[in-house]
Structures are given as structure tokens and as C-alpha cells.
Design an enzyme around this catalytic site. Sequence first.
Site, PDB file in Angstrom:
ATOM      1  N   VAL A 384      26.071  46.255   1.946  1.00 46.90           N
ATOM      2  CA  VAL A 384      27.004  44.931   2.663  1.00 46.90           C
ATOM      3  C   VAL A 384      27.985  44.972   2.676  1.00 46.90           C
ATOM      4  O   VAL A 384      28.836  44.777   1.302  1.00 46.90           O
ATOM      5  CB  VAL A 384      26.061  43.805   2.080  1.00 46.90           C
ATOM      6  CG1 VAL A 384      26.566  42.621   2.927  1.00 46.90           C
ATOM      7  CG2 VAL A 384      24.634  43.701   2.109  1.00 46.90           C
ATOM      8  N   ASP A 511      10.483  36.198  -0.833  1.00 44.50           N
ATOM      9  CA  ASP A 511      11.440  36.853  -1.877  1.00 44.50           C
ATOM     10  C   ASP A 511      12.453  35.834  -2.159  1.00 44.50           C
ATOM     11  O   ASP A 511      13.629  36.146  -2.049  1.00 44.50           O
ATOM     12  CB  ASP A 511      11.982  38.255  -1.516  1.00 44.50           C
ATOM     13  CG  ASP A 511      12.836  38.920  -2.549  1.00 44.50           C
ATOM     14  OD1 ASP A 511      12.360  38.766  -3.834  1.00 44.50           O
ATOM     15  OD2 ASP A 511      13.630  39.866  -2.035  1.00 44.50           O
TER      16      ASP A 511
END
Length: 669
Positions: A384, A511
Site C-alpha cells: 500500500v 476480519d
Amino acid sequence: MPQFTLLAIFVSLLSLSLSSSSAVDFLFNSFNSSDLLLVGDAGIGSSILRLTNSSNYDSFGRAFFPTRLPILSSSSMPNSSLSSFSTSFVFSILPDIPSSPGFGLAFVLSNTTSPPGAISGQYFGLFSNDTHQVPGPLLAVEFDTGQNPEFNDPDGNHVGIDLNFIISTVTHTAGYYRAPANGSASSELEFVTIDMRSGKNVRAWIEFDGPRFQINVTIAPAEEPKPPRPLISYTDPVIANYVSPEMFVGFSGSMVKWVEHQRILDWSLSNTGSPARELNTSNLPLFLPPVTPSSSIPPIGLIVGVSCGSFALLLLCFLGLYCYCRRKKRAKILEERREEEDEEDGEEWELKYWPRRFSYQDLSRATDGFSRERLLGFGGFGKVYRGVLPISISKGIEGNENEEEEEEVAVKCVSHDSRQGLKEFMAEISSMGRLQHRSLVPMRGWCRRNNELMLVYEYMPNDSLNHWLFPSGDKAAKPMDWATRRRVLSDVAEGLLYLHTGWEQVVLHRDIKTSNILLDKEMRGRLGDFGLAKLYERGAAPSSTRVVGTLGYLAPELAVRAATTAASDVYSFGVVTLEVVSGRRPIEAAETVEEEDWLLVEWVRGLYAEGRLIEAKDARVEYGAEAEEEVELILKLGLACCHPEPERRPEMNEVVALLVEATRSPVNL
């Protein structure tokens, strides 16, 4: 150089407290259970040390010599501030499936037998998935049998030196140097590669030269003598920053899903000034892939018949493959032309969802060519990056008069070899593309270039909640205050309520954890990372074939059935609630707490049963007299969400209502 001299003198002064007689000299040509300190799944069988357990889906193990090794010498001379040692060992790495991803093992110097935040898989059971160096000291020599592009690995078979960080400071393809073969008169040494996943025994030599701040690493087949030149020779005074006066020395390895046997067959070490004692490598067992025994020799006629038939079949396969490749190549050319012509109109599935498509060139410019300086983090999906886009591009505003106005974005690049990949990428597109709520990370759009997949989000400048609860560096002196923690919990609860009940379909996040909760510029919580999200029609029964999520946050019912439900999300939120209030991780390291207090949920539940629930609050945070009643109430809410029976957990609308009313009047949970 003055800074280095001061550092060396300072380290020398510290070393005066160590005993000059702290000599360590041992030789293990075989292992007994009493020889080593075993952690996790490490064990000894048939006199051989194994680091992982093939019966566990997620396994890691560490093995250390019981006595700490002195690293700071007793000498007061600056050039002798660090002591030296040499070690040698033989290891074997063999996967059950040769084509499966590899993991490898590491020789390690550590200040603790349980490094904080350590996880399995490609992290060797030593490192966390933080994007910066974590508090150590921790120095490792990795024998890595897998290639992870996010760690800058050169290949899937290399040796590296790691300093408090999973990304190696220096690496080299596994192999050794030897004199030229065939009696050549050339003085140049020949480099021969070693396949460390073949199961064959490999011997390693590591020399830690303290006065020279040098680490030499050499490997060779176990039956070969020590090569004349090290594979890696790393010299830098910065090594002094990654050691402590005394450190545990040993090995660590880990794996997930794909079985890889990591064994240590023998080991010697000495810090007496002499080389480590010689190992007996002549009678070591071999662990090689099984070979199917051959049958008796068939008749010559059968051989000729089978050969002719095989040739004809091979020819047909070749012709079929040729036609298939030609047709596929032509289809690819047509697809690329169609993509170029229709890029502005978007793809067929893009029209169904609101995120717009960005050009690869725009994202490359925004991230300085996806440079390492712009890297924010990495994980199962890939890397990222932080980027800067003009407002006209990021929001699709045409005719923007102020061309200098810009906006920061986060660009998630899906790895080519990611175990998630296109399916999960499409999950984020299909869910985040249409979900809009103030407590969800806003999605700006996407980009696809051949097999490169990218998602573009609004940039969250205050990192993740995890980094604020367990800070390091400048943040360590000022923990997150109670008011901010409570507000973030409310934000996440509202976002989760929207996912469960506020949209046309039920969205299960699957998650929920503190590292997936990001903080915007106003320190408001935003739930992100929908790569594992699952969408269901209302009234439909959830189903799944595998358990997904993060250890410590998984609901107990997932151990017997893989189907995640809304109640499973509620359990994960409950763990986050207890984590936020207590300032403790879901699973604590063995050295930091009592053995019975490793699991956060069980620890808080025990305090509640004893009438001491308020003792679970984070001691680093200052609370007013009125806030303590609120803290105790929210701890009870977290325990209710973590009830072992799914049907007895509250729903998210009840959770949100309780958080809103928490400061108004007590609620009996």
C-alpha cells in the site's frame, strides 16, 4: 566518525558489568529435550530438532541455547566493545509439495524468546507485519526458501541478514564459492548455487566479529569443506544498535497451510576466540523426496509400442497447444485493442458500481513510481502506497480551475503471487464500491493494467488503531486517551451495524481487528480492508469452505464450522473492545504475563468472576471518577460480545445503543 567513537565507548562502559569468564562453548552432534529451550511447536525427535509441526495449519517454533550469550565484551577498549563468536550447524528443509510456497528458517540473536508481535508464515515466527523496525534487539540470518516481493526478496532461494526487520539489510542467492572445476588454472572462484528446499543437508558457518562489526555467512553442502570465501560479508557499526549485553541464540521457523519440514541436525558454537568445534557430518540422516521404486524391465516390444504411442500423443498435444496459444494470443491482442478504445467508457462490470477507473500513469505519478519512500505497509494483498493526486483526477471534477489543489490517497497494489488475488480484489470492488458510510474507509476508484490490480482509497493520515494502542517511538510517550478510544469504538460499531443491517445485502466483514481500523484526520474510526468480506442475501444461510480471519479475533464456533455469521463479527468486535479498554493484545507473549493470562478474553472474564473487572483498564491512561463506571460498563459489553455461545451475543443495533447510552445511565449486561 565522532558519533561512532562515542557509541563504542558507551557500549564499552556498559560491558564492564559482564563477567569475563562468561565463556560459551558447546557441540551437539545430536539433540536431547534437555539441551535446548523449546518454544511453540519446536520439538526433538530421533535426536533431531524440528521447528514446525506439520499437523498444525499455522505453525511456528523456536529453539534456544538455555544460557544467554554475552555480546558486549569485558574489555574497555573501544575497538573491542562487542564480543565475537563463531557457530556452525547443519540444516535440512523439505516441503511436502515441491511447488508450494516456501518459508525457510532463521538463525537468531534475540533479547527474548518471544519477540513481540511475531507471526508465522514468511515472517519466520520472529517478526510482525509492521512497516518499520520494531523494538528489539533482534538480529537474524535468514535462510529463506520463498520469494516475497513486498520484502524485496531477490528470489525464492536466498540468504539474508535481518536487523529488527523482516526486510533484509543484505541478501544473496543461496550458494557457495569453490575453486574452478576440471583443473582450470584460473584464479577466479566459481559460484555454485544450492537448492535449500531439496531436503539435502546444508551446512552453515556464521562468524560474528565484534571488534570489526562484521558478520560473515557461509554455506555449502554438508559433505563439502568450508568454502574459501563467505557468501555474505556484512560490515557496519550499526550492528551495535541491534544487540544487548546478553542475548538468546538459536533458531526459528514457521509456516502456514503448506507443510515444509525445517530441521536442525547438529550445532556447535564458541565465543572463546577459537572457531566453533567441528561437526560430525558423516553419519547424518538424509531427508529426501520419496522416489517411486522402479519395476522390472519391460519387454523391448512394449517399450517400442509405448514410445511410438507417446510420440504420437506428444505430437497431437504440441499441435493442440500451438493452436491454443495462437488463438489466445490473437484474443489478447483484440482484448488490448478493445481496452484501449473503451478505457474512457469503463469495463462492463465497472459500470455496475460507482468507483471510477484511474489510469496507471496517474497512479504511478502520484506515488513517485511506487517508490519505497511512499510505502505505507504490506500484507496478504501486497503493498500500500501513499499518493498525491490533483482534485480534478481523484474526484473526477472536470474543468477544475485550481490545478494546484491536490488530495492524498492510499493505493493498494494486489501482488501477482498473492494468495488472495483477483477474487478478493473483486470482493472489495463489489462491496466497497457501493457501500457508503462515515465509519467506512471511502473508496475513490480502481485501476487494472494487465495483471496488475490497484484500489484507490481516501488517505487516512493517523494510521491504524493498532499503532495507537501499542505505540513505539514518539507515540510511546503519549498513549491514546479514553475519550478518543470510546469514540473510535462507537464509530466502528456504527459501521458494522451498517454492514449487517443498513444495506440491501448482509455484509460480513470477517476480519475485524485493530490493524484494520484506520483513523482519519479527526481521529475518527474507519473500518477498512474488505478483502475477506462476504455478501449474502437477507434470509440466506451463510456458507464457507474455509476459516478466514486473524488468530485471537476468531469466534470459537469457527473451530467446528467454517461458516461465518454476523455473530462471528460481533465476537471479533468484542475482542477489539477489550483490547481498546485494556491496552493488551488478544494473545500476549509468554514472557510478559502469567501463563494462565495469555488470552485476553479469558483474562478479563476471570477478573469479572472475581469482582475485579475494573483492574482490566489500561494503566497508562488517566480516568476521571465518572469515567471509571463507563469503563467498567464497556468492559462488560466486550465480554457480552465475546460470549462463547453465538446466539447469546448482542446484535450490533444493541451494541450501538449501549455505547450511546454508556455515559447516561448504567446498563445491566
